[in-house]
Motif scaffolding. Structure first.
Motif, PDB file in Angstrom:
ATOM      1  N   HIS A  10     -12.525  25.332 -18.673  1.00 29.60           N
ATOM      2  CA  HIS A  10     -11.312  24.612 -19.082  1.00 29.60           C
ATOM      3  C   HIS A  10     -11.641  23.187 -19.526  1.00 29.60           C
ATOM      4  O   HIS A  10     -11.107  22.702 -20.529  1.00 29.60           O
ATOM      5  CB  HIS A  10     -10.322  24.573 -17.914  1.00 29.60           C
ATOM      6  CG  HIS A  10      -9.684  25.891 -17.626  1.00 29.60           C
ATOM      7  ND1 HIS A  10      -8.895  26.107 -16.511  1.00 29.60           N
ATOM      8  CD2 HIS A  10      -9.704  27.066 -18.291  1.00 29.60           C
ATOM      9  CE1 HIS A  10      -8.463  27.352 -16.504  1.00 29.60           C
ATOM     10  NE2 HIS A  10      -8.936  27.959 -17.574  1.00 29.60           N
ATOM     11  N   SER A  37      -7.350  14.118 -11.452  1.00 23.46           N
ATOM     12  CA  SER A  37      -7.694  15.004 -10.347  1.00 23.46           C
ATOM     13  C   SER A  37      -6.721  14.940  -9.186  1.00 23.46           C
ATOM     14  O   SER A  37      -7.014  15.470  -8.103  1.00 23.46           O
ATOM     15  CB  SER A  37      -9.115  14.676  -9.853  1.00 23.46           C
ATOM     16  OG  SER A  37      -9.310  13.276  -9.743  1.00 23.46           O
ATOM     17  N   THR A  39      -4.162  15.644  -6.423  1.00 20.83           N
ATOM     18  CA  THR A  39      -3.825  16.824  -5.613  1.00 20.83           C
ATOM     19  C   THR A  39      -4.931  17.872  -5.587  1.00 20.83           C
ATOM     20  O   THR A  39      -4.818  18.847  -4.845  1.00 20.83           O
ATOM     21  CB  THR A  39      -2.501  17.520  -6.035  1.00 20.83           C
ATOM     22  OG1 THR A  39      -2.719  18.328  -7.196  1.00 20.83           O
ATOM     23  CG2 THR A  39      -1.388  16.523  -6.259  1.00 20.83           C
ATOM     24  N   PHE A  40      -5.994  17.685  -6.362  1.00 18.53           N
ATOM     25  CA  PHE A  40      -7.077  18.669  -6.356  1.00 18.53           C
ATOM     26  C   PHE A  40      -8.213  18.208  -5.452  1.00 18.53           C
ATOM     27  O   PHE A  40      -8.423  17.015  -5.248  1.00 18.53           O
ATOM     28  CB  PHE A  40      -7.560  18.938  -7.782  1.00 18.53           C
ATOM     29  CG  PHE A  40      -6.570  19.751  -8.570  1.00 18.53           C
ATOM     30  CD1 PHE A  40      -6.485  21.119  -8.391  1.00 18.53           C
ATOM     31  CD2 PHE A  40      -5.697  19.137  -9.442  1.00 18.53           C
ATOM     32  CE1 PHE A  40      -5.553  21.874  -9.091  1.00 18.53           C
ATOM     33  CE2 PHE A  40      -4.762  19.873 -10.146  1.00 18.53           C
ATOM     34  CZ  PHE A  40      -4.688  21.251  -9.968  1.00 18.53           C
ATOM     35  N   SER A 206      -1.905  16.635 -21.127  1.00 21.68           N
ATOM     36  CA  SER A 206      -2.257  18.012 -21.481  1.00 21.68           C
ATOM     37  C   SER A 206      -1.420  18.554 -22.629  1.00 21.68           C
ATOM     38  O   SER A 206      -1.948  19.186 -23.542  1.00 21.68           O
ATOM     39  CB  SER A 206      -2.099  18.927 -20.253  1.00 21.68           C
ATOM     40  OG  SER A 206      -3.014  18.591 -19.233  1.00 21.68           O
ATOM     41  N   GLY A 223      -4.792  16.587 -16.837  1.00 17.48           N
ATOM     42  CA  GLY A 223      -4.922  17.185 -15.520  1.00 17.48           C
ATOM     43  C   GLY A 223      -4.800  18.687 -15.533  1.00 17.48           C
ATOM     44  O   GLY A 223      -5.776  19.409 -15.343  1.00 17.48           O
ATOM     45  N   SER A 224      -3.601  19.197 -15.776  1.00 14.60           N
ATOM     46  CA  SER A 224      -3.354  20.632 -15.619  1.00 14.60           C
ATOM     47  C   SER A 224      -4.169  21.487 -16.576  1.00 14.60           C
ATOM     48  O   SER A 224      -4.555  22.604 -16.230  1.00 14.60           O
ATOM     49  CB  SER A 224      -1.860  20.932 -15.780  1.00 14.60           C
ATOM     50  OG  SER A 224      -1.387  20.514 -17.050  1.00 14.60           O
ATOM     51  N   GLY A 228      -5.661  23.192 -13.676  1.00 15.56           N
ATOM     52  CA  GLY A 228      -4.634  24.192 -13.409  1.00 15.56           C
ATOM     53  C   GLY A 228      -3.368  23.551 -12.871  1.00 15.56           C
ATOM     54  O   GLY A 228      -3.250  22.332 -12.782  1.00 15.56           O
ATOM     55  N   GLN A 229      -2.400  24.376 -12.514  1.00 17.52           N
ATOM     56  CA  GLN A 229      -1.131  23.871 -12.010  1.00 17.52           C
ATOM     57  C   GLN A 229      -1.312  23.260 -10.632  1.00 17.52           C
ATOM     58  O   GLN A 229      -2.101  23.747  -9.814  1.00 17.52           O
ATOM     59  CB  GLN A 229      -0.085  24.988 -11.963  1.00 17.52           C
ATOM     60  CG  GLN A 229       0.271  25.525 -13.332  1.00 17.52           C
ATOM     61  CD  GLN A 229       0.786  24.440 -14.266  1.00 17.52           C
ATOM     62  OE1 GLN A 229       1.680  23.677 -13.907  1.00 17.52           O
ATOM     63  NE2 GLN A 229       0.215  24.360 -15.464  1.00 17.52           N
ATOM     64  N   ARG A 230      -0.545  22.210 -10.374  1.00 16.94           N
ATOM     65  CA  ARG A 230      -0.703  21.470  -9.130  1.00 16.94           C
ATOM     66  C   ARG A 230       0.196  21.992  -8.012  1.00 16.94           C
ATOM     67  O   ARG A 230       1.259  22.524  -8.252  1.00 16.94           O
ATOM     68  CB  ARG A 230      -0.394  19.981  -9.358  1.00 16.94           C
ATOM     69  CG  ARG A 230      -1.412  19.315 -10.244  1.00 16.94           C
ATOM     70  CD  ARG A 230      -1.144  17.823 -10.324  1.00 16.94           C
ATOM     71  NE  ARG A 230      -2.251  17.167 -11.016  1.00 16.94           N
ATOM     72  CZ  ARG A 230      -2.308  17.024 -12.337  1.00 16.94           C
ATOM     73  NH1 ARG A 230      -1.316  17.457 -13.076  1.00 16.94           N
ATOM     74  NH2 ARG A 230      -3.345  16.443 -12.895  1.00 16.94           N
ATOM     75  N   ASN A 231      -0.257  21.737  -6.795  1.00 19.55           N
ATOM     76  CA  ASN A 231       0.530  21.997  -5.596  1.00 19.55           C
ATOM     77  C   ASN A 231       0.931  20.646  -5.029  1.00 19.55           C
ATOM     78  O   ASN A 231       0.086  19.894  -4.545  1.00 19.55           O
ATOM     79  CB  ASN A 231      -0.305  22.786  -4.586  1.00 19.55           C
ATOM     80  CG  ASN A 231       0.466  23.100  -3.318  1.00 19.55           C
ATOM     81  OD1 ASN A 231       1.599  22.644  -3.131  1.00 19.55           O
ATOM     82  ND2 ASN A 231      -0.133  23.883  -2.438  1.00 19.55           N
ATOM     83  N   TYR A 232       2.217  20.331  -5.076  1.00 16.49           N
ATOM     84  CA  TYR A 232       2.674  19.015  -4.652  1.00 16.49           C
ATOM     85  C   TYR A 232       3.134  18.988  -3.199  1.00 16.49           C
ATOM     86  O   TYR A 232       4.026  18.254  -2.831  1.00 16.49           O
ATOM     87  CB  TYR A 232       3.805  18.536  -5.556  1.00 16.49           C
ATOM     88  CG  TYR A 232       3.306  18.086  -6.907  1.00 16.49           C
ATOM     89  CD1 TYR A 232       2.591  16.902  -7.050  1.00 16.49           C
ATOM     90  CD2 TYR A 232       3.536  18.855  -8.038  1.00 16.49           C
ATOM     91  CE1 TYR A 232       2.121  16.488  -8.283  1.00 16.49           C
ATOM     92  CE2 TYR A 232       3.073  18.450  -9.282  1.00 16.49           C
ATOM     93  CZ  TYR A 232       2.371  17.267  -9.390  1.00 16.49           C
ATOM     94  OH  TYR A 232       1.905  16.860 -10.615  1.00 16.49           O
TER      95      TYR A 232
END
Length: 241
Positions: A10, A37, A39-40, A206, A223-224, A228-232
């Motif tokens: 990616h 980056s 939340t990752f 993005s 970011g995404s 990928g999609q974030r988890n908040y």
């Protein structure tokens, strides 16, 4: 395919997209990718670092503190791209290389006062609320307000004013994005004409990086499309960019 392989794939695709747009638009300067980056996990940052990525962006100061502490041995260029509360500014002043979100005198002065003298000046951008949305931070696009804040920052020797940053209005059409980004380009040119040595337009994420680059972006914050999609589930009292 391993998760690390997908992550690198990616990242490489985003770099390829940036290079393609630069060629198509004959961009006058290279465009810097900031991998956002937030939340990752740290392992993802290390994976991209080992693949060659050096610039990383964080929004949340607690998360920024943890990651910069654990990765202090790596020559990562850290970008703070989230809103900074004055009572949390010290860690940013001490560890960040860039702050993209200066929007008031108070935070500029605190970062200046808290920047260690042993470090080079902190690169900063003025955040402009180009979409005039009440839920977003940043100064208005008014030139007198911009000039006033630019003068304040330029008088602080431990800060280095580099340019402007914005977040385009969500859901904008291509035409609306072009209008917002071109306005940012005009504001940067205004600072040039006023005698400021600014060279950075931090805009494009993005979903809109191609249009941002075509309109003069020098730094894109992605970011995404990389992580990928974030988890908040992890939150902080900071607004997201």
């Amino acid at each position: 395919m391993k998760n690390t392989d997908i992550l690198i794939q990616h990242w490489q695709q985003v770099l390829a997209n940036i290079n393609d747009v630069c060629r198509q638009t004959a961009a006058p300067q290279p465009v810097q990718l900031i991998a956002v980056s937030k939340t990752f996990p740290i392992n993802d940052i290390v994976t991209l670092y080992e693949a060659g990525q050096r610039d990383f962006g964080e929004n949340y100061i607690q998360e920024f503190s943890e990651k910069t502490g654990q990765l202090a041995e790596l020559d990562i260029v850290w970008h703070m791209i989230g809103h900074i509360q004055s009572n949390k500014s010290r860690i940013v002043a001490e560890r960040a290389h860039w702050v993209h979100t200066i929007d008031r005198e108070k935070i500029a002065r605190r970062l200046h006062e808290q920047r260690p003298e042993c470090l080079p000046p902190l690169n900063v951008c003025i955040e402009v609320n180009i979409s005039a949305e009440s839920n977003k931070h940043g100064i208005s696009p008014d030139k007198s307000e911009l000039l006033a804040l630019a003068n304040i920052i330029s008088a602080l020797p431990r800060l280095k004013l580099r340019g402007l940053m914005c977040v385009a209005k969500a859901g904008s059409t291509d035409s609306e994005l072009q209008q917002q980004f071109h306005q940012m380009q005009n504001l940067l040119q205004y600072l040039h004409q006023a005698g400021f040595a600014v060279d950075v337009l931090s805009m494009g994420m993005s979903a809109d990086l191609s249009i941002a680059i075509a309109c003069g972006a020098t730094h894109v914050r992605v970011g995404s499309a990389i992580f990928g999609q974030r988890n908040y589930t992890q939150t902080e009292n900071n607004s997201e960019k």
